[in-house]
Design a protein around this motif. Structure first.
Motif, PDB file in Angstrom:
ATOM      1  N   HIS A 191     -20.321   6.499 -35.162  1.00  0.00           N
ATOM      2  CA  HIS A 191     -19.261   7.463 -35.096  1.00  0.00           C
ATOM      3  C   HIS A 191     -19.091   8.055 -33.566  1.00  0.00           C
ATOM      4  O   HIS A 191     -18.151   8.370 -32.995  1.00  0.00           O
ATOM      5  CB  HIS A 191     -19.469   8.562 -36.019  1.00  0.00           C
ATOM      6  N   ASP A 192     -20.302   8.265 -32.847  1.00  0.00           N
ATOM      7  CA  ASP A 192     -20.132   8.880 -31.528  1.00  0.00           C
ATOM      8  C   ASP A 192     -19.652   7.615 -30.733  1.00  0.00           C
ATOM      9  O   ASP A 192     -19.007   8.225 -29.730  1.00  0.00           O
ATOM     10  CB  ASP A 192     -21.859   9.017 -31.023  1.00  0.00           C
ATOM     11  N   ILE A 193     -19.944   6.697 -30.703  1.00  0.00           N
ATOM     12  CA  ILE A 193     -19.424   5.558 -29.914  1.00  0.00           C
ATOM     13  C   ILE A 193     -17.822   5.341 -30.091  1.00  0.00           C
ATOM     14  O   ILE A 193     -17.059   5.499 -29.076  1.00  0.00           O
ATOM     15  CB  ILE A 193     -19.987   4.295 -30.122  1.00  0.00           C
ATOM     16  N   VAL A 194     -17.414   5.405 -31.357  1.00  0.00           N
ATOM     17  CA  VAL A 194     -16.073   5.585 -31.560  1.00  0.00           C
ATOM     18  C   VAL A 194     -15.230   6.747 -31.007  1.00  0.00           C
ATOM     19  O   VAL A 194     -14.396   6.480 -30.551  1.00  0.00           O
ATOM     20  CB  VAL A 194     -15.883   5.363 -33.356  1.00  0.00           C
ATOM     21  N   MET A 195     -16.003   7.779 -31.184  1.00  0.00           N
ATOM     22  CA  MET A 195     -15.219   8.963 -30.427  1.00  0.00           C
ATOM     23  C   MET A 195     -15.192   8.960 -29.094  1.00  0.00           C
ATOM     24  O   MET A 195     -14.131   9.591 -28.320  1.00  0.00           O
ATOM     25  CB  MET A 195     -15.795  10.067 -31.046  1.00  0.00           C
ATOM     26  N   ARG A 196     -16.008   8.361 -28.387  1.00  0.00           N
ATOM     27  CA  ARG A 196     -16.385   8.408 -27.031  1.00  0.00           C
ATOM     28  C   ARG A 196     -15.129   7.327 -26.625  1.00  0.00           C
ATOM     29  O   ARG A 196     -14.242   7.603 -25.642  1.00  0.00           O
ATOM     30  CB  ARG A 196     -17.511   7.815 -26.431  1.00  0.00           C
ATOM     31  N   GLN A 197     -14.800   6.327 -27.197  1.00  0.00           N
ATOM     32  CA  GLN A 197     -13.857   5.098 -27.082  1.00  0.00           C
ATOM     33  C   GLN A 197     -12.557   6.015 -27.115  1.00  0.00           C
ATOM     34  O   GLN A 197     -11.601   5.795 -26.129  1.00  0.00           O
ATOM     35  CB  GLN A 197     -13.781   4.004 -27.889  1.00  0.00           C
ATOM     36  N   ILE A 198     -12.200   6.587 -28.084  1.00  0.00           N
ATOM     37  CA  ILE A 198     -11.038   7.164 -28.338  1.00  0.00           C
ATOM     38  C   ILE A 198     -10.774   8.476 -27.561  1.00  0.00           C
ATOM     39  O   ILE A 198      -9.493   8.526 -26.875  1.00  0.00           O
ATOM     40  CB  ILE A 198     -10.824   7.806 -29.791  1.00  0.00           C
ATOM     41  N   ASN A 199     -11.775   9.193 -27.001  1.00  0.00           N
ATOM     42  CA  ASN A 199     -11.587  10.301 -25.943  1.00  0.00           C
ATOM     43  C   ASN A 199     -11.147   9.595 -24.434  1.00  0.00           C
ATOM     44  O   ASN A 199     -10.212  10.056 -23.956  1.00  0.00           O
ATOM     45  CB  ASN A 199     -12.774  10.976 -25.887  1.00  0.00           C
ATOM     46  N   LEU A 200     -11.780   8.546 -24.309  1.00  0.00           N
ATOM     47  CA  LEU A 200     -11.509   7.853 -23.039  1.00  0.00           C
ATOM     48  C   LEU A 200     -10.263   7.285 -22.959  1.00  0.00           C
ATOM     49  O   LEU A 200      -9.604   7.126 -21.909  1.00  0.00           O
ATOM     50  CB  LEU A 200     -12.488   6.686 -22.772  1.00  0.00           C
ATOM     51  N   HIS A 201      -9.898   6.410 -23.924  1.00  0.00           N
ATOM     52  CA  HIS A 201      -8.537   5.545 -24.086  1.00  0.00           C
ATOM     53  C   HIS A 201      -7.273   6.284 -25.061  1.00  0.00           C
ATOM     54  O   HIS A 201      -6.511   5.631 -24.879  1.00  0.00           O
ATOM     55  CB  HIS A 201      -8.831   4.336 -24.350  1.00  0.00           C
TER      56      HIS A 201
END
Length: 248
Positions: free
Chosen positions: A7-17
């Protein structure tokens, strides 16, 4: 990998892109598509993102009226303030969309006299608050995912513009691969916007540096300014000192 880590990785990806594809997350996390779908549904249930067909969208990407969820807001404000000196009275400006561009518009001088063409209705709404700014929203098909207009009609209109400056946000920037994106339509729009402008500025938080996505927009040498929240002398920008590109 634990669910919390995913979940943390998913949210980082969506925050970046601002948007993520299920297929990309499957490869990145090396899990099944069903697992990713469940993860996205759980994050959606927590009101952390918008789940859509084939992926998910950032919450902060969809409104200019509630900026409490804007990712890296302070960095984007720094970028906006560094960009302002490039914008002069009488200029014709062409802008894309996204939260960094919206932060820039919010920092414009109150009495600025300029003409802005934009493919983003959200950016147009913010620009409309300035009494001496002429706002031209380029119309066409509307992307619910990216919150911009797109398609052949938009590209044809862009071809008729001769802007002084193009202002673009970005999903990814790489010293060798340049400006890249994942969406074909957005890719074509950015190419046309750059070719319709005498100079260009890419506004990019440092977390998006050294990332390369599947579709190339342009090489670094074809961009006039790269604006981050970092000092131009920062070691993270060492590989971005190329001919034709000025770091701010």
């Amino acid at each position: 990998m634990l669910k919390k880590e995913r979940h943390d990785i998913v949210m980082r990806q969506i925050n970046l892109h601002n948007r993520v594809l299920t297929s990309d997350l499957v490869q990145l996390l090396d899990v099944s598509e069903d697992t990713i779908r469940r993860d996205l549904q759980e994050l959606s249930d927590q009101n952390l993102l918008y789940k859509v067909h084939g992926g998910a969208l950032s919450k902060s990407y969809h409104s200019t009226f509630d900026d409490s969820t804007v990712y890296a807001k302070e960095a984007k404000i720094i970028i906006a303030k560094k960009t302002i000196p490039l914008i002069k009275d009488g200029m014709v400006i062409l802008t894309g969309g996204g939260t960094t561009i919206i932060e820039l518009v919010k920092q414009l001088p109150e009495n600025l006299q300029a003409t802005f063409f934009t493919i983003s209705p959200l950016v147009a709404v913010e620009l409309a608050k300035y009494p001496k700014v002429e706002v031209i929203l380029i119309g066409g098909l509307f992307s619910k995912n990216s919150q911009i207009t797109y398609g052949g009609h938009v590209i044809n209109q862009l071809a008729e513009i001769n802007a002084d400056l193009c202002l673009l946000g970005t999903s990814a920037l790489h010293p060798k691969d340049g400006l890249t994106d994942t969406d074909w339509e957005i890719n074509q729009l950015k190419k046309r916007m750059l070719s319709s402008s005498r100079k260009s500025a890419v506004l990019c938080i440092s977390e998006k540096l050294n990332i390369s996505l599947r579709l190339k927009v342009t090489a670094l040498e074809n961009i006039s300014y790269l604006i981050t929240e970092l000092s131009p002398a920062d070691v993270k920008l060492e590989e971005y000192h190329v001919n034709g590109l000025k770091l701010l």
